[in-house]
Design an enzyme around this catalytic site. Structure first.
Site, PDB file in Angstrom:
ATOM      1  N   GLY A  85      18.530 -26.767  29.348  1.00 12.24           N
ATOM      2  CA  GLY A  85      18.354 -26.462  29.380  1.00 12.24           C
ATOM      3  C   GLY A  85      17.675 -25.689  28.168  1.00 12.24           C
ATOM      4  N   ARG A 118      17.644 -33.037  31.061  1.00 13.68           N
ATOM      5  CA  ARG A 118      19.043 -33.413  30.988  1.00 13.68           C
ATOM      6  C   ARG A 118      19.098 -34.989  31.780  1.00 13.68           C
ATOM      7  NH1 ARG A 118      20.966 -28.122  30.899  1.00 13.68           N
ATOM      8  NH2 ARG A 118      19.859 -26.675  32.138  1.00 13.68           N
ATOM      9  N   ASP A 160      26.258 -27.434  24.959  1.00 12.96           N
ATOM     10  CA  ASP A 160      27.301 -28.004  25.307  1.00 12.96           C
ATOM     11  C   ASP A 160      27.326 -29.815  26.230  1.00 12.96           C
ATOM     12  OD1 ASP A 160      27.180 -27.033  28.122  1.00 12.96           O
ATOM     13  OD2 ASP A 160      28.609 -26.453  28.378  1.00 12.96           O
ATOM     14  N   THR A 191      25.009 -31.325  25.780  1.00 15.18           N
ATOM     15  CA  THR A 191      23.618 -32.063  24.696  1.00 15.18           C
ATOM     16  C   THR A 191      25.161 -32.059  23.244  1.00 15.18           C
ATOM     17  OG1 THR A 191      22.349 -31.362  25.054  1.00 15.18           O
ATOM     18  CG2 THR A 191      22.804 -31.706  22.682  1.00 15.18           C
ATOM     19  N   THR A 219      20.952 -22.493  23.569  1.00 19.54           N
ATOM     20  CA  THR A 219      20.748 -22.216  25.083  1.00 19.54           C
ATOM     21  C   THR A 219      20.764 -20.342  25.624  1.00 19.54           C
ATOM     22  OG1 THR A 219      22.670 -22.386  26.859  1.00 19.54           O
ATOM     23  CG2 THR A 219      23.354 -22.452  24.988  1.00 19.54           C
ATOM     24  N   ASP A 256      22.411 -19.224  27.075  1.00 20.52           N
ATOM     25  CA  ASP A 256      24.024 -19.179  27.906  1.00 20.52           C
ATOM     26  C   ASP A 256      25.004 -18.961  26.941  1.00 20.52           C
ATOM     27  OD1 ASP A 256      23.400 -19.918  30.280  1.00 20.52           O
ATOM     28  OD2 ASP A 256      24.202 -21.824  29.914  1.00 20.52           O
ATOM     29  N   ASP A 306      27.425 -19.906  25.165  1.00 21.08           N
ATOM     30  CA  ASP A 306      28.868 -19.983  26.049  1.00 21.08           C
ATOM     31  C   ASP A 306      29.217 -21.402  24.575  1.00 21.08           C
ATOM     32  OD1 ASP A 306      27.000 -22.143  26.885  1.00 21.08           O
ATOM     33  OD2 ASP A 306      28.369 -22.331  28.493  1.00 21.08           O
ATOM     34  N   ARG A 358      16.249  -0.367  38.391  1.00 18.37           N
ATOM     35  CA  ARG A 358      16.348   1.417  38.454  1.00 18.37           C
ATOM     36  C   ARG A 358      15.717   1.957  38.901  1.00 18.37           C
ATOM     37  NH1 ARG A 358      20.051   3.475  36.368  1.00 18.37           N
ATOM     38  NH2 ARG A 358      21.715   2.050  35.689  1.00 18.37           N
ATOM     39  N   ARG A 392      25.521 -20.106  33.825  1.00 11.64           N
ATOM     40  CA  ARG A 392      26.405 -20.895  34.788  1.00 11.64           C
ATOM     41  C   ARG A 392      27.700 -20.591  33.775  1.00 11.64           C
ATOM     42  NH1 ARG A 392      23.569 -26.478  35.312  1.00 11.64           N
ATOM     43  NH2 ARG A 392      22.848 -26.735  33.216  1.00 11.64           N
TER      44      ARG A 392
HETATM   45  O1  F6P Z   1      22.210 -23.938  30.714  1.00 14.32           O
HETATM   46  C1  F6P Z   1      20.679 -22.964  31.074  1.00 14.32           C
HETATM   47  C2  F6P Z   1      21.248 -22.228  32.005  1.00 14.32           C
HETATM   48  O2  F6P Z   1      19.617 -21.818  32.004  1.00 14.32           O
HETATM   49  C3  F6P Z   1      22.254 -21.895  32.917  1.00 14.32           C
HETATM   50  O3  F6P Z   1      22.149 -21.220  32.745  1.00 14.32           O
HETATM   51  C4  F6P Z   1      21.740 -22.732  34.305  1.00 14.32           C
HETATM   52  O4  F6P Z   1      23.279 -22.346  35.356  1.00 14.32           O
HETATM   53  C5  F6P Z   1      21.128 -23.832  33.759  1.00 14.32           C
HETATM   54  O5  F6P Z   1      20.383 -23.461  33.409  1.00 14.32           O
HETATM   55  C6  F6P Z   1      19.989 -23.877  35.467  1.00 14.32           C
HETATM   56  O6  F6P Z   1      19.770 -25.472  35.236  1.00 14.32           O
HETATM   57  P1  F6P Z   1      18.513 -25.989  35.576  1.00 14.32           P
HETATM   58  O7  F6P Z   1      17.151 -25.835  34.960  1.00 14.32           O
HETATM   59  O8  F6P Z   1      19.013 -27.335  35.904  1.00 14.32           O
HETATM   60  O9  F6P Z   1      18.405 -25.429  36.979  1.00 14.32           O
END
Ligand code: F6P
Length: 322
Positions: free
Chosen positions: A11, A72, A103, A105, A126, A128, A130, A155, A172
């Protein structure tokens, strides 16, 4: 070390371009030749490489997305795919490879490092956040600020209509974006995958809050296995305690936009550190920042070990809501 190559994978995340710029300029300052690989591992397999110089990264520090493109790659997960990739690395005489991604990658990068004999360094990019081995990933700060801006807008309408809203954010398998945007946005509740959601507890909290005079509420929900789970949660809340609500899924909006200053600074520091790392013989690792210091972590640990989320942030969000 004479020739290095760089790719972005998985991503996209705001700040990837700032990082590409840093790697290219730090590399050329050291008289290294540098190639950009288009569309991540897909481009590596297909030999889609471009020569880069200081001018090819001009005016990109503020741009979202990645000028190199990303993908990906399912093919790279196969031995055959990686064999093709290694052939391309040899053909171009690449001796150092920089991977910007998350992760997934680094999972692929770990395998490649074992098979190819080229020095590999990862940079965490990323939204995320994470990735083990860095306090923050490139893109996270921008994403939480994007989510926050939307929460603030919700809001306004929630208050005007006396409504309950569920705002679903990305991340994710992890609740980093939900936790920080929820705390900063004054959410009534933050639902994250690390803590199983109890509809009963959520309803109790909402009943207490509305009983104490609240007229509107915002619940921030981290996406689960599949985006859109907040529709189910909203339905169950309606069935259990009767509250009408609206659901807003922020989705890929969170992935775009100009990177914040924090993301640009982090990307610049980490990008430059990959080049000094490669020149100092580092390989099979990721460069991150921990407690303000540059830190190199074995690539395998970055996806094999779990970065612990700070649960006390959720407790704080709940304490301050209401
Ligand atoms: O890993 C980054 C992310 O944006 C996640 O937060 C999300 O679940 C996922 O990629 C979405 O992936 P895609 O762009 O392949 O739909």
């Amino acid at each position: 070390m004479k020739k290095i190559a760089i790719l972005t994978s998985g991503g996209d995340a705001p700040g990837m371009n700032s990082c590409i710029r840093a790697v290219v300029r730090a590399a050329t300052s050291e008289n290294l030749e540098i190639f950009g690989i288009r569309r991540g591992y897909e481009g590596l397999i297909n030999g889609d490489l471009i020569h880069m110089d200081r001018r090819s990264v001009a005016n990109i520090i503020h741009l979202g997305g990645t000028i190199l493109g990303t993908a990906r790659s399912a093919e790279f997960r196969t031995k055959e795919g990686r064999t093709l990739a290694i052939k391309v690395l040899r053909q171009y005489g690449i001796d150092g490879l920089v991977l910007i991604g998350g992760d997934g990658t680094f999972r692929g990068g770990t395998q490649l490092a074992l098979e190819c004999g080229v020095a590999i360094i990862g940079v965490p990019g990323t939204i995320d956040n994470d990735v083990y081995g860095t306090d923050f990933t490139i893109g996270f700060d921008t994403a939480i600020n994007t989510a926050l801006e939307s929460i603030d807008r919700i809001r306004d309408t929630a208050l005007s209509h006396d409504r309950l809203f569920f705002v679903e954010v990305m991340g994710r398998h992890t609740g980093y974006i939900a936790l920080e945007s929820g705390l900063a946005g004054g959410a009534e509740e933050v639902l994250i995958p690390e803590i199983p959601t109890s509809i009963d507890e959520l309803c109790d909290r909402l009943l207490n809050s509305f009983g104490a005079g609240k007229r509107s509420a915002i619940v921030v929900v981290a996406e689960g296995e599949q985006a859109g789970d907040s529709f189910r949660i909203a339905r169950e809340v309606k069935e259990k305690c009767g509250y009408e609500s609206r659901v807003c899924i922020l989705g890929h909006v969170q992935r775009g936009g100009s990177p914040t200053a924090r993301d640009r600074v982090l990307a610049s520091k980490l990008g430059a550190a990959t080049v000094s790392g490669l020149l100092n013989g580092k390989s099979g690792c990721m460069v991150g920042e921990m407690c303000g210091e540059i830190a190199y972590t074995p690539l395998e640990d970055t996806w094999n070990k779990k970065k612990e989320l700070n649960h006390s942030l959720r407790e704080l969000a709940l304490l301050l809501a209401g």
